[in-house]
Design a protein around this motif. Structure first.
Motif, PDB file in Angstrom:
ATOM      1  N   ARG A   1      13.922  10.422 -13.657  1.00 16.19           N
ATOM      2  CA  ARG A   1      13.192   9.596 -14.641  1.00 16.19           C
ATOM      3  C   ARG A   1      13.470   8.125 -14.410  1.00 16.19           C
ATOM      4  O   ARG A   1      14.470   7.728 -13.769  1.00 16.19           O
ATOM      5  CB  ARG A   1      13.509  10.024 -16.065  1.00 16.19           C
ATOM      6  CG  ARG A   1      14.939  10.133 -16.599  1.00 16.19           C
ATOM      7  CD  ARG A   1      15.871   9.090 -16.272  1.00 16.19           C
ATOM      8  NE  ARG A   1      17.068   9.025 -17.080  1.00 16.19           N
ATOM      9  CZ  ARG A   1      17.761   7.903 -17.265  1.00 16.19           C
ATOM     10  NH1 ARG A   1      17.416   6.790 -16.682  1.00 16.19           N
ATOM     11  NH2 ARG A   1      18.858   7.900 -17.995  1.00 16.19           N
TER      12      ARG A   1
ATOM     13  N   ALA B   1      13.599   4.780 -17.007  1.00 15.34           N
ATOM     14  CA  ALA B   1      13.670   4.594 -18.462  1.00 15.34           C
ATOM     15  C   ALA B   1      13.779   3.116 -18.818  1.00 15.34           C
ATOM     16  O   ALA B   1      14.846   2.639 -19.212  1.00 15.34           O
ATOM     17  CB  ALA B   1      14.868   5.379 -19.008  1.00 15.34           C
ATOM     18  N   PRO B   2      12.701   2.361 -18.665  1.00 11.53           N
ATOM     19  CA  PRO B   2      12.790   0.923 -18.949  1.00 11.53           C
ATOM     20  C   PRO B   2      12.893   0.624 -20.445  1.00 11.53           C
ATOM     21  O   PRO B   2      12.397   1.387 -21.274  1.00 11.53           O
ATOM     22  CB  PRO B   2      11.467   0.374 -18.401  1.00 11.53           C
ATOM     23  CG  PRO B   2      10.509   1.517 -18.471  1.00 11.53           C
ATOM     24  CD  PRO B   2      11.343   2.761 -18.243  1.00 11.53           C
ATOM     25  N   SER B   3      13.550  -0.481 -20.763  1.00 14.50           N
ATOM     26  CA  SER B   3      13.576  -0.985 -22.142  1.00 14.50           C
ATOM     27  C   SER B   3      12.499  -2.059 -22.232  1.00 14.50           C
ATOM     28  O   SER B   3      12.492  -2.991 -21.414  1.00 14.50           O
ATOM     29  CB  SER B   3      14.931  -1.617 -22.463  1.00 14.50           C
ATOM     30  OG  SER B   3      15.943  -0.663 -22.273  1.00 14.50           O
TER      31      SER B   3
ATOM     32  N   GLU C   1      12.203   3.148 -23.477  1.00 19.38           N
ATOM     33  CA  GLU C   1      13.402   3.091 -24.322  1.00 19.38           C
ATOM     34  C   GLU C   1      13.245   1.982 -25.368  1.00 19.38           C
ATOM     35  O   GLU C   1      13.911   0.943 -25.323  1.00 19.38           O
ATOM     36  CB  GLU C   1      14.648   2.942 -23.451  1.00 19.38           C
ATOM     37  CG  GLU C   1      14.776   4.163 -22.527  1.00 19.38           C
ATOM     38  CD  GLU C   1      16.189   4.592 -22.215  1.00 19.38           C
ATOM     39  OE1 GLU C   1      17.052   3.732 -22.015  1.00 19.38           O
ATOM     40  OE2 GLU C   1      16.427   5.828 -22.162  1.00 19.38           O
TER      41      GLU C   1
ATOM     42  N   TYR D   1      21.830   3.094 -27.898  1.00 18.55           N
ATOM     43  CA  TYR D   1      21.318   3.523 -26.584  1.00 18.55           C
ATOM     44  C   TYR D   1      22.068   4.753 -26.071  1.00 18.55           C
ATOM     45  O   TYR D   1      21.454   5.697 -25.576  1.00 18.55           O
ATOM     46  CB  TYR D   1      21.437   2.344 -25.602  1.00 18.55           C
ATOM     47  CG  TYR D   1      21.521   2.762 -24.160  1.00 18.55           C
ATOM     48  CD1 TYR D   1      20.410   3.292 -23.513  1.00 18.55           C
ATOM     49  CD2 TYR D   1      22.722   2.671 -23.449  1.00 18.55           C
ATOM     50  CE1 TYR D   1      20.496   3.718 -22.191  1.00 18.55           C
ATOM     51  CE2 TYR D   1      22.810   3.087 -22.144  1.00 18.55           C
ATOM     52  CZ  TYR D   1      21.700   3.615 -21.514  1.00 18.55           C
ATOM     53  OH  TYR D   1      21.787   4.047 -20.215  1.00 18.55           O
TER      54      TYR D   1
ATOM     55  N   VAL E   1      19.916   8.035 -25.102  1.00 17.73           N
ATOM     56  CA  VAL E   1      19.718   8.366 -23.691  1.00 17.73           C
ATOM     57  C   VAL E   1      20.201   9.798 -23.405  1.00 17.73           C
ATOM     58  O   VAL E   1      19.559  10.557 -22.667  1.00 17.73           O
ATOM     59  CB  VAL E   1      20.401   7.299 -22.792  1.00 17.73           C
ATOM     60  CG1 VAL E   1      21.885   7.483 -22.721  1.00 17.73           C
ATOM     61  CG2 VAL E   1      19.834   7.275 -21.404  1.00 17.73           C
TER      62      VAL E   1
ATOM     63  N   ARG F   1      19.663   5.165 -11.279  1.00 15.34           N
ATOM     64  CA  ARG F   1      19.429   3.929 -12.035  1.00 15.34           C
ATOM     65  C   ARG F   1      20.354   2.838 -11.513  1.00 15.34           C
ATOM     66  O   ARG F   1      21.183   3.078 -10.629  1.00 15.34           O
ATOM     67  CB  ARG F   1      19.692   4.195 -13.524  1.00 15.34           C
ATOM     68  CG  ARG F   1      21.110   4.642 -13.809  1.00 15.34           C
ATOM     69  CD  ARG F   1      21.299   5.001 -15.269  1.00 15.34           C
ATOM     70  NE  ARG F   1      22.654   5.476 -15.522  1.00 15.34           N
ATOM     71  CZ  ARG F   1      23.048   5.994 -16.674  1.00 15.34           C
ATOM     72  NH1 ARG F   1      22.201   6.106 -17.683  1.00 15.34           N
ATOM     73  NH2 ARG F   1      24.279   6.395 -16.829  1.00 15.34           N
TER      74      ARG F   1
ATOM     75  N   LEU G   1      24.642   0.241 -15.248  1.00 16.90           N
ATOM     76  CA  LEU G   1      24.898   1.311 -16.223  1.00 16.90           C
ATOM     77  C   LEU G   1      26.052   2.221 -15.805  1.00 16.90           C
ATOM     78  O   LEU G   1      26.368   3.187 -16.509  1.00 16.90           O
ATOM     79  CB  LEU G   1      23.612   2.107 -16.465  1.00 16.90           C
ATOM     80  CG  LEU G   1      22.578   1.242 -17.211  1.00 16.90           C
ATOM     81  CD1 LEU G   1      21.175   1.777 -17.040  1.00 16.90           C
ATOM     82  CD2 LEU G   1      22.936   1.138 -18.681  1.00 16.90           C
TER      83      LEU G   1
ATOM     84  N   LYS H   1      22.774 -10.239 -13.464  1.00 22.76           N
ATOM     85  CA  LYS H   1      21.698  -9.274 -13.311  1.00 22.76           C
ATOM     86  C   LYS H   1      20.362  -9.977 -13.555  1.00 22.76           C
ATOM     87  O   LYS H   1      20.252 -10.822 -14.447  1.00 22.76           O
ATOM     88  CB  LYS H   1      21.931  -8.186 -14.373  1.00 22.76           C
ATOM     89  CG  LYS H   1      20.844  -7.177 -14.499  1.00 22.76           C
ATOM     90  CD  LYS H   1      21.084  -6.284 -15.718  1.00 22.76           C
ATOM     91  CE  LYS H   1      19.821  -5.480 -15.970  1.00 22.76           C
ATOM     92  NZ  LYS H   1      19.884  -4.586 -17.094  1.00 22.76           N
TER      93      LYS H   1
HETATM   94  N1  GLU Z   1      16.777   1.484 -20.732  1.00 25.30           N
HETATM   95  C1  GLU Z   1      17.877   1.145 -19.893  1.00 25.30           C
HETATM   96  C2  GLU Z   1      17.647  -0.200 -19.253  1.00 25.30           C
HETATM   97  O1  GLU Z   1      16.509  -0.599 -19.098  1.00 25.30           O
HETATM   98  C3  GLU Z   1      18.062   2.137 -18.754  1.00 25.30           C
HETATM   99  C4  GLU Z   1      18.579   3.405 -19.234  1.00 25.30           C
HETATM  100  C5  GLU Z   1      18.941   4.391 -18.158  1.00 25.30           C
HETATM  101  O2  GLU Z   1      18.372   4.370 -17.054  1.00 25.30           O
HETATM  102  O3  GLU Z   1      19.783   5.216 -18.457  1.00 25.30           O
HETATM  103  O4  GLU Z   1      18.605  -0.838 -18.896  1.00 25.30           O
END
Ligand code: GLU
Length: 312
Positions: A19, A21-23, A55, A191, A195, A209, A213, A247
């Motif tokens: 997956r 998972a953008p915020s 997200e 979060y 998640v 990812r 993280l 970042k």
């Molecule tokens: N939503 C998170 C972000 O954009 C990523 C979460 C994930 O990949 O676990 O930093």
């Protein structure tokens, strides 16, 4: 875990399901393109599915319109995801159930501390630089205190996992992180909880990812154990940073991706991920670049580094 998994037969082989998972706190930039591309190529090249999850659980950080801008950019860059996008803002009931499960097991506890009290509580710093919770409410709310947040009581043990690129990783949750928040004082689910609940709900087997993280992964593994959810495999890709080591993000003024001309950024993202795309593709369009990338992707060519500085 009491959630219905998309693949509910426990004896069925676990296929690869990844997956992105953008915020939606801003448009996609080069750093998020790298994460999207790495997770998608790894999933596709292993015959897997690739899902997109928005997200948007953190309402105060959600920028109106950013989610649709992100989805439009992904399409412009040639990404095709499986199934509908999952929106975290639609999943609050599931996060509430997971929290209730942790409360019932007495793993989560109410906390009445203010930010100031936590900052001055002598708990030191957690891995992400924030004040580490000193444990004031761990054994009960002090008299007269109102519940502000809910925290997970973490044990004094090492959490180990094998990152698919970085190798063996280890973190002591209590010493390096402290009891972390599940439901914030502003009423938002954290979060870390969202998640974990959603990776389990969506049957994610592999999380690929950015390495920003990496320090969150032990918290997520521990939460998975607490909720009896399966542990996915993890790969943390190098993070693109600016010369100051920051970042790329809206805060560091990373430029948004150019949707009208996706080729150059896709080419640079493949190069950043160590794939050595041939020079003659540097002017190619996204269709040609995807064809090359799907035929040549190799995870073990990705530099096993936490971050890489992008030339200005
Ligand atoms: N939503 C998170 C972000 O954009 C990523 C979460 C994930 O990949 O676990 O930093």
């Amino acid at each position: 875990m009491s959630y219905e998994l998309p693949n509910p037969d426990p004896c069925a082989p676990r296929h690869y399901r990844g997956r992105f998972a953008p915020s939606p706190s801003g448009p996609l930039h080069f750093g998020s393109l790298v994460a999207a591309l790495g997770s998608c190529l790894e999933a596709r090249c292993r015959g897997g599915e690739w899902l997109v999850r928005m997200e948007d659980v953190d309402a105060p950080r959600t920028v109106p319109g950013a989610a649709s801008t992100i989805l439009r950019s992904l399409e412009a860059y040639g990404f095709a995801w499986d199934g509908p996008v999952l929106w975290q803002s639609q999943r609050l009931a599931a996060y509430g159930e997971a929290l209730a499960q942790l409360q019932a097991a007495e793993l989560a506890y109410p906390c009445g501390c203010s930010r100031k009290e936590i900052a001055e509580g002598g708990g030191g710093r957690s891995v992400d630089g924030a004040p580490r919770y000193p444990g004031i409410c761990r054994h009960g709310l002090p008299p007269g205190r109102q519940v502000r947040a809910w925290r997970l009581a973490v044990p004094d043990i090492e959490v180990d996992f094998e990152d698919g690129l970085l190798g063996p990783c280890r973190q002591n949750l209590q010493q390096n992180v402290g009891d972390f928040v599940l439901l914030r004082a502003d009423g938002q689910y954290a979060y870390q909880l969202a998640v974990v609940v959603d990776d389990a709900f969506q049957g994610i087997t592999h999380v690929v990812r950015g390495a920003d993280l990496l320090d969150s992964t032990p918290r997520q593994l521990w939460l998975q154990d607490c909720l009896a959810a399966p542990r996915p495999a993890y790969v943390h890709l190098p993070l693109a940073t600016n010369e100051a080591g920051e970042k790329l993000s809206k805060q560091t003024r990373a430029p948004a991706l150019d949707d009208a001309d996706p080729g150059p950024a896709l080419y640079r993202a493949l190069a950043f991920l160590g794939q050595e795309p041939p020079l003659e593709l540097s002017r190619a369009g996204q269709v040609e670049l995807w064809a090359w990338a799907l035929a040549h992707w190799q995870l073990d060519k990705v530099p096993a580094r936490r971050s890489i500085v992008l030339p200005a």
